[in-house]
Design a protein around this motif. Structure first.
Motif, mmCIF file in Angstrom:
data_model
loop_
_atom_site.group_PDB
_atom_site.id
_atom_site.type_symbol
_atom_site.label_atom_id
_atom_site.label_comp_id
_atom_site.label_asym_id
_atom_site.label_seq_id
_atom_site.Cartn_x
_atom_site.Cartn_y
_atom_site.Cartn_z
ATOM 1 N N TYR B 80 1.016 -1.277 0.071
ATOM 2 C CA TYR B 80 0.074 -0.140 0.092
ATOM 3 C C TYR B 80 0.655 1.058 -0.137
ATOM 4 O O TYR B 80 0.646 2.049 -0.806
ATOM 5 N N GLU B 81 1.800 1.180 1.017
ATOM 6 C CA GLU B 81 2.590 2.381 0.872
ATOM 7 C C GLU B 81 3.695 2.598 -0.319
ATOM 8 O O GLU B 81 3.980 3.697 -0.753
ATOM 9 N N ARG B 82 4.041 1.449 -0.891
ATOM 10 C CA ARG B 82 4.885 1.533 -2.105
ATOM 11 C C ARG B 82 4.204 1.813 -3.316
ATOM 12 O O ARG B 82 4.845 2.523 -4.135
ATOM 13 N N LYS B 83 3.025 1.246 -3.554
ATOM 14 C CA LYS B 83 2.396 1.668 -4.865
ATOM 15 C C LYS B 83 1.157 2.093 -4.858
ATOM 16 O O LYS B 83 0.849 2.724 -5.976
ATOM 17 N N GLY B 84 0.506 2.569 -3.729
ATOM 18 C CA GLY B 84 -0.458 3.537 -3.460
ATOM 19 C C GLY B 84 -1.790 2.849 -4.058
ATOM 20 O O GLY B 84 -1.704 1.700 -4.608
ATOM 21 N N GLU B 85 -2.968 3.430 -3.525
ATOM 22 C CA GLU B 85 -4.296 2.879 -3.829
ATOM 23 C C GLU B 85 -4.618 2.530 -5.195
ATOM 24 O O GLU B 85 -5.107 1.478 -5.547
ATOM 25 N N ALA B 86 -4.379 3.495 -6.001
ATOM 26 C CA ALA B 86 -4.971 3.507 -7.524
ATOM 27 C C ALA B 86 -4.264 2.333 -8.281
ATOM 28 O O ALA B 86 -4.994 1.506 -8.961
ATOM 29 N N TYR B 87 -2.855 2.167 -7.917
ATOM 30 C CA TYR B 87 -2.352 0.931 -8.794
ATOM 31 C C TYR B 87 -2.897 -0.229 -8.232
ATOM 32 O O TYR B 87 -2.801 -1.262 -9.010
ATOM 33 N N LEU B 88 -2.907 -0.551 -6.939
ATOM 34 C CA LEU B 88 -3.261 -1.708 -6.402
ATOM 35 C C LEU B 88 -4.922 -1.960 -6.837
ATOM 36 O O LEU B 88 -5.000 -3.248 -7.316
ATOM 37 N N LYS B 89 -5.673 -0.931 -7.045
ATOM 38 C CA LYS B 89 -7.101 -1.273 -7.449
ATOM 39 C C LYS B 89 -7.160 -1.588 -8.952
ATOM 40 O O LYS B 89 -7.792 -2.459 -9.177
ATOM 41 N N THR B 90 -5.935 -1.214 -9.954
ATOM 42 C CA THR B 90 -6.053 -1.601 -11.042
ATOM 43 C C THR B 90 -5.721 -2.816 -11.380
ATOM 44 O O THR B 90 -6.345 -3.921 -11.989
ATOM 45 N N VAL B 91 -4.541 -3.432 -10.661
ATOM 46 C CA VAL B 91 -4.039 -4.639 -10.446
ATOM 47 C C VAL B 91 -5.309 -5.705 -10.390
ATOM 48 O O VAL B 91 -5.510 -6.752 -10.906
ATOM 49 N N LEU B 92 -6.146 -5.345 -9.318
ATOM 50 C CA LEU B 92 -7.129 -6.367 -8.565
ATOM 51 C C LEU B 92 -8.652 -6.371 -9.629
ATOM 52 O O LEU B 92 -9.196 -7.249 -9.429
ATOM 53 N N THR B 93 -8.733 -5.316 -10.436
ATOM 54 C CA THR B 93 -10.182 -5.133 -10.895
ATOM 55 C C THR B 93 -9.610 -5.507 -12.520
ATOM 56 O O THR B 93 -10.853 -5.769 -13.170
ATOM 57 N N VAL B 94 -8.669 -5.200 -12.980
ATOM 58 C CA VAL B 94 -8.419 -5.678 -14.492
ATOM 59 C C VAL B 94 -8.809 -7.051 -15.064
ATOM 60 O O VAL B 94 -8.730 -7.927 -14.153
ATOM 61 N N LYS B 95 -9.350 -7.175 -16.258
ATOM 62 C CA LYS B 95 -9.933 -8.675 -16.538
ATOM 63 C C LYS B 95 -8.937 -9.198 -17.407
ATOM 64 O O LYS B 95 -9.032 -10.343 -17.687
ATOM 65 N N GLU B 96 -7.753 -8.846 -17.594
ATOM 66 C CA GLU B 96 -6.499 -9.443 -18.113
ATOM 67 C C GLU B 96 -5.632 -9.755 -17.180
ATOM 68 O O GLU B 96 -5.533 -8.946 -16.418
ATOM 69 N N PRO B 97 -4.740 -10.974 -17.145
ATOM 70 C CA PRO B 97 -3.983 -11.073 -16.284
ATOM 71 C C PRO B 97 -2.878 -10.004 -16.238
ATOM 72 O O PRO B 97 -2.437 -9.422 -17.166
ATOM 73 N N TRP B 98 -2.443 -9.305 -14.953
ATOM 74 C CA TRP B 98 -1.652 -8.381 -14.655
ATOM 75 C C TRP B 98 -0.249 -8.997 -15.021
ATOM 76 O O TRP B 98 -0.167 -9.909 -14.386
ATOM 77 N N ALA B 99 0.569 -8.645 -15.814
ATOM 78 C CA ALA B 99 1.736 -9.182 -16.199
ATOM 79 C C ALA B 99 3.069 -8.109 -16.084
ATOM 80 O O ALA B 99 3.456 -7.953 -17.356
ATOM 81 N N PRO B 100 3.525 -7.631 -14.983
ATOM 82 C CA PRO B 100 4.671 -6.639 -15.277
ATOM 83 C C PRO B 100 5.870 -7.773 -15.818
ATOM 84 O O PRO B 100 6.226 -8.607 -15.187
ATOM 85 N N ARG B 101 6.210 -7.359 -17.138
ATOM 86 C CA ARG B 101 7.477 -7.883 -17.643
ATOM 87 C C ARG B 101 7.172 -9.488 -17.699
ATOM 88 O O ARG B 101 8.393 -10.041 -17.363
ATOM 89 N N GLY B 102 6.176 -9.758 -18.188
ATOM 90 C CA GLY B 102 5.742 -11.081 -18.478
ATOM 91 C C GLY B 102 5.227 -11.982 -17.311
ATOM 92 O O GLY B 102 4.874 -13.189 -17.546
ATOM 93 N N ARG B 103 5.701 -11.729 -16.256
ATOM 94 C CA ARG B 103 5.113 -12.594 -14.876
ATOM 95 C C ARG B 103 3.699 -12.305 -14.800
ATOM 96 O O ARG B 103 3.378 -11.407 -14.279
ATOM 97 N N LYS B 104 2.922 -13.370 -15.030
ATOM 98 C CA LYS B 104 1.548 -13.326 -14.819
ATOM 99 C C LYS B 104 0.704 -13.543 -13.548
ATOM 100 O O LYS B 104 1.215 -14.450 -12.804
ATOM 101 N N MET B 105 -0.082 -12.663 -13.506
ATOM 102 C CA MET B 105 -0.882 -12.719 -12.076
ATOM 103 C C MET B 105 -2.257 -13.335 -12.536
ATOM 104 O O MET B 105 -2.616 -12.927 -13.799
ATOM 105 N N VAL B 106 -3.001 -13.865 -11.640
ATOM 106 C CA VAL B 106 -4.383 -14.412 -12.139
ATOM 107 C C VAL B 106 -4.944 -13.149 -12.304
ATOM 108 O O VAL B 106 -5.171 -12.257 -11.463
ATOM 109 N N ALA B 107 -6.062 -12.977 -13.266
ATOM 110 C CA ALA B 107 -6.992 -11.885 -13.357
ATOM 111 C C ALA B 107 -8.326 -11.855 -12.640
ATOM 112 O O ALA B 107 -9.069 -12.756 -12.958
ATOM 113 N N TYR B 108 -8.331 -11.464 -11.325
ATOM 114 C CA TYR B 108 -9.441 -11.748 -10.519
ATOM 115 C C TYR B 108 -10.568 -10.715 -11.029
ATOM 116 O O TYR B 108 -11.548 -11.148 -10.552
ATOM 117 N N ALA B 109 -10.340 -9.756 -11.579
ATOM 118 C CA ALA B 109 -11.573 -8.817 -12.140
ATOM 119 C C ALA B 109 -12.392 -8.715 -10.870
ATOM 120 O O ALA B 109 -13.621 -8.663 -11.181
#
Lengths: 444, 148
Positions: B80-109
């Motif tokens: 929370y401190e490092r990335k801030g609320e807006a960034y975290l919210k995007t990661v959790l709500t996007v419909k495509e897997p969040w994949a910073p430089r290729g490493r995929k997270m499950v798309a929780y949407a």
């Protein structure tokens, strides 16, 4: 083998072998994902792979312990198991719960608690299953002619392991409290009561394989399990350094977990001393290899590699890095993996009446799996140390650090391949023995 | 020389004594200290729901939190401190897997509500006193900066 009901152990050993192979498969899925090859992401995301990998470990080891108990207790108590149909029921329910849990992990049905991911409804089935198992063991011991120290220590370990599963089933709103009790299960299992089970099985194998007097072996068994608890109970403190618990755990955890290797050192010295003292040359030398191997490798993996990162000042930087994976792999392999495989190697020829332990495959399985696992541990160590320095000490970004570590995962995969060849040979050899036969029973 | 009876006494006595000490310390830790160190008064309904969602999706199967979990994805204690609320919210709500430089997270949407709860949970975790974890990079200042 004297008692027909001991044959039930074969099923548990077979399940152990199959689940071990499956566990390894998931290990490869994770190692490849770390290299960027995550083609299975949609079917088996990383969190499903890791939950499966860790829980299969727990289940194959427990299945091995249960098989060992069903083999050892009738022999020690000089009494058939009270009910073979009940033991069969217990076996099948264990296998079914295991399979359902693994399938569930792939369908996002779990609890996000490392090592205890099995969802709550299945937890209750696990409890019923283990109660049934304990009922069979304890009643057999009760009705038996003898209650030896070896059988009592083994049973006490199994009973405490079951009791300690319960605190892990309580829900806490506070993450710190949740974690606090999760370690009551995980730590007090592997660095507490499982060592009791290990001590019991090790003592049984040493009595059988070396021919040293039972009284001598059992006396030292008490000393070793005493050391285990004196260091291991407060040693739980090394999990309470940085999770929101008070600072006194830094001192208590540091001191007592630094003493934890003593129990493993005791186990190693004890096994080697009994081996030297023993006059019996048991023909199943490969079982003796596994027995001495488990005593020595557990000291290195659980004892020395544990101490390597247990002091609070070190753990501040290594906590939550691959340094933990380095310790975890050799510790589980040395203390519990090799022990179960040793028990299987000793018991299978007696159950089936065949003596395949002289086959070259049995020896290759031992050496390849051990060399492979030592290679894997080294690769994890290199990855972990790299991670600690780049990410924790220099402050590099997580994913940059991960990319810098990739080369170590290549080494990991190479070593794991060697390990896998060894394990495949072991499992094939086990199935070559065929099923237990009544012809193998010793006529009284 | 030690007799078998003495060895048994050593085992049973040692176990009982050290287990009682452990129980006492555990009680003190949980009843007195943990609520203070973790700001238990801030465990709102949203934080608790956030923890449930965090558990239900086995986030610990890739990430570590308070240093515990798996090592496939970043430590979340200070997310929370490092990335801030807006960034975290995007990661959790996007419909495509969040994949910073290729490493995929499950798309929780996730829904807005769920994402807010998870973020509340991460914020609460970040405020707990973890005895100095995660550590500040102590060698960072020693890395030479090349002249431009």
């Amino acid at each position: 083998m004297k008692y027909k009901s001991q044959q039930i152990a074969w099923w548990f050993f077979a399940l152990s072998g199959v689940l071990l192979l499956l566990q390894i498969t998931y290990g490869f899925i994770m190692a490849f994902a770390h290299l960027g090859y995550d083609g299975l992401h949609d079917l088996i995301p990383f969190n499903a792979a890791t939950a499966t990998h860790k829980n299969l470990l727990v289940v194959w080891i427990l299945s091995g312990f249960m098989g060992a108990a069903y083999f050892i207790i009738p022999d020690e108590a000089e009494h058939e198991l009270i009910s073979v149909p009940l033991a069969k029921l217990q076996f099948w329910s264990l296998a079914i719960v295991g399979v359902v849990a693994v399938i569930g992990f792939h369908l996002n049905w779990w609890e996000g608690r490392k090592f205890l991911e099995i969802p709550r409804p299945l937890d209750y089935l696990v409890v019923v299953n283990v109660l049934l198992f304990l009922y069979i063991i304890i009643m057999t011991l009760w009705k038996g002619k003898k209650r030896t120290t070896t059988s009592l220590v083994l049973t006490m370990g199994l009973l405490f392991a079951a009791l300690l599963y319960l605190p892990g089933m309580i829900w806490f709103d506070n993450q710190t409290m949740d974690s606090f009790f999760r370690w009551w299960v995980v730590h007090l299992w592997v660095e507490g009561v499982w060592e009791l089970i290990m001590g019991g099985i090790l003592a049984y194998l040493l009595i059988k394989l070396t021919g040293v007097d039972r009284e001598v072996i059992e006396k030292w068994l008490y000393v070793i399990v005493g050391l285990t608890f004196i260091s291991g109970i407060l040693g739980t403190g090394h999990h309470y350094y940085y999770i929101g618990t008070p600072k006194y755990w830094l001192m208590i955890g540091g001191i007592f977990s630094a003493m934890e290797p003593l129990a493993f050192l005791g186990m190693a010295l004890f096994a080697l001393a009994m081996y030297r003292k023993g006059e019996k040359r048991h023909p199943n030398q490969i079982a003796l290899n596994w027995t001495l191997g488990t005593a020595i490798i557990s000291f290195v993996g659980a004892g020395l590699l544990g101490v390597a990162h247990t002091l609070p000042a070190v753990n501040m930087y290594t906590h939550g890095t691959f340094v933990t994976a380095m310790h975890g792999h050799l510790a589980f392999w040395g203390a519990y993996g090799m022990l179960v495989l040793g028990m299987i190697t000793y018991a299978t020829p007696l159950m089936t009446g065949r003596k395949l332990y002289t086959a070259p495959g049995a020896s290759y399985a031992f050496w390849l799996s051990n060399i492979g696992m030592i290679g894997m541990t080294t690769a994890f160590a290199a990855a972990g140390v790299t991670q600690v320095y780049l990410e924790r000490k220099v402050g590099m970004d997580f994913i940059d650090t991960q990319q810098a570590m990739e080369v170590h995962f290549l080494v990991l995969i190479a070593a794991a391949t060697l390990f896998t060849v060894g394990i495949v040979m072991f499992v094939l050899n086990f199935f070559k023995y065929g099923k237990p036969t009544d012809e193998a029973l010793e006529r009284a | 020389m030690l007799s078998k009876n003495q060895a048994r006494t050593f085992f049973l006595g040692g176990t009982v004594v050290f287990f009682l000490i452990f129980l006492g310390l555990s009680w003190h830790t949980l009843a007195r200290e943990v609520p203070k160190q973790t700001n238990a008064q801030n465990l709102t309904e949203s934080v608790i729901r956030g923890k449930e969602i965090f558990d239900k999706n086995n986030c610990m199967g890739c990430h570590t939190i308070m240093g515990e979990g798996a090592y496939y994805a970043p430590e979340l204690t200070k997310a929370y401190e490092r990335k801030g609320e807006a960034y975290l919210k995007t990661v959790l709500t996007v419909k495509e897997p969040w994949a910073p430089r290729g490493r995929k997270m499950v798309a929780y949407a996730m829904s807005d509500q769920d994402a807010n709860d998870v973020i509340a949970f991460l914020k609460w975790v970040g405020e707990a006193d973890l005895n100095g974890f995660p550590p500040k990079p102590d060698l960072q200042s020693k890395v030479p900066v090349p002249a431009k």
